[in-house]
Design an enzyme around this catalytic site. Structure first.
Site, PDB file in Angstrom:
ATOM      1  N   CYS A  30       2.787   4.768   5.469  1.00  0.00           N
ATOM      2  CA  CYS A  30       2.466   4.178   6.109  1.00  0.00           C
ATOM      3  C   CYS A  30       3.299   2.661   5.944  1.00  0.00           C
ATOM      4  O   CYS A  30       3.742   1.976   6.846  1.00  0.00           O
ATOM      5  CB  CYS A  30       0.736   3.002   5.320  1.00  0.00           C
ATOM      6  N   GLY A  67       1.210  -0.945   0.307  1.00  0.00           N
ATOM      7  CA  GLY A  67       0.194  -0.133   0.266  1.00  0.00           C
ATOM      8  C   GLY A  67       0.873   0.930  -0.195  1.00  0.00           C
ATOM      9  O   GLY A  67       2.498   1.433  -0.100  1.00  0.00           O
ATOM     10  N   CYS A  68       0.083   2.422   0.551  1.00  0.00           N
ATOM     11  CA  CYS A  68       1.475   3.753   0.806  1.00  0.00           C
ATOM     12  C   CYS A  68       2.038   2.933   1.212  1.00  0.00           C
ATOM     13  O   CYS A  68       2.630   2.718   2.863  1.00  0.00           O
ATOM     14  CB  CYS A  68       0.238   4.577   1.076  1.00  0.00           C
ATOM     15  N   PHE A  69       3.551   4.171   0.666  1.00  0.00           N
ATOM     16  CA  PHE A  69       4.808   4.123   1.057  1.00  0.00           C
ATOM     17  C   PHE A  69       4.550   4.699   2.386  1.00  0.00           C
ATOM     18  O   PHE A  69       5.915   4.278   3.118  1.00  0.00           O
ATOM     19  CB  PHE A  69       5.528   4.060   0.611  1.00  0.00           C
TER      20      PHE A  69
END
Length: 177
Positions: free
Chosen positions: A15, A11-13
Site C-alpha cells: 500500500c 503499514g503494508c508495504f
C-alpha cells in the site's frame, strides 16, 4: 545532484509502495524489511511479528525534484500515523508507522514532519523515528505489487485507491503523469 534514499514504514508495504511509485523525482521504490533482529527475514517471519522488523519501503529520489520533507508530508497524508502498530485491519509491530533517517539532517526533518503532521490531528501522532538499520529487500513477488496484482486482490482494492485519492487531492502537482 546525487540521488538520496528515504526509508518509511506505514503499514503494508504494498500500500505504501503504490503511493510513491509515480511521483515526480522518485527513481525507485523497493519493498522490504527494516528494524528487526533476524538477518535476512522472510515475509512469513516478519508477518509473525517475532522478528521486530517493519514492512517498509526504500525510496530512491532526486532531491532537486522532490524533497525529503515532501516525501514525509505525503507519508503522513496517506496513512494513519495516530494508530500504534496498526493500519486498518493490519495489526502488529510489523505495521508500525516509523521513519528510518539515514543522516542527522533527515532525522531533524523527520521531527519537523511529525510536528507538521500533528498540527492537523486531534489524536497524537505515534510515528517513531528509529535508527537506520540493515535493509532486507522483500521477495520479488512483493515488488510493484499494486501494478501487477492490485486489481485482483480485494485487500489492495479496499486500501490502496483511498490512499491514491488522498495523494491526488493533496499532491496532484507531484504526480508524474
Amino acid at each position: 545532484m546525487v540521488d538520496e534514499v528515504a526509508t518509511l514504514a506505514g503499514g503494508c508495504f504494498w500500500c505504501t509502495e503504490a503511493v510513491y511509485q509515480n511521483l515526480k523525482g522518485v527513481k525507485a521504490v523497493e519493498s522490504g524489511y527494516i528494524g528487526g533482529t533476524v538477518p535476512d527475514p522472510t515475509y512469513e517471519q516478519v508477518c509473525s511479528g517475532a522478528t521486530g522488523h517493519a514492512e517498509a519501503i526504500r525510496i530512491t529520489y532526486d532531491p532537486a525534484v522532490i524533497s525529503y520533507a515532501d516525501l514525509l508530508d505525503i507519508f503522513f497524508a496517506t496513512h494513519d500515523p495516530t494508530t500504534l502498530n496498526r493500519q486498518g485491519n493490519d495489526v502488529g509491530t510489523q505495521y508500525r508507522s516509523a521513519i528510518f533517517p539515514r543522516s542527522a539532517e533527515q532525522e531533524a526533518q523527520a521531527r519537523a514532519g511529525i510536528e507538521r503532521a500533528q498540527t492537523d490531528r486531534s489524536s497524537p501522532v505515534v510515528t517513531t523515528i528509529e535508527p537506520d538499520a540493515p535493509w532486507y529487500r522483500a521477495e520479488d513477488y512483493h515488488q510493484k505489487y499494486w501494478d501487477r496484482m492490485g486489481d485482483r486482490n480485494p485487500y489492495c482494492m479496499a486500501v490502496i485507491p483511498p490512499k491514491l485519492a488522498k495523494l491526488r487531492k493533496g499532491f496532484a502537482e507531484r504526480i508524474d503523469a
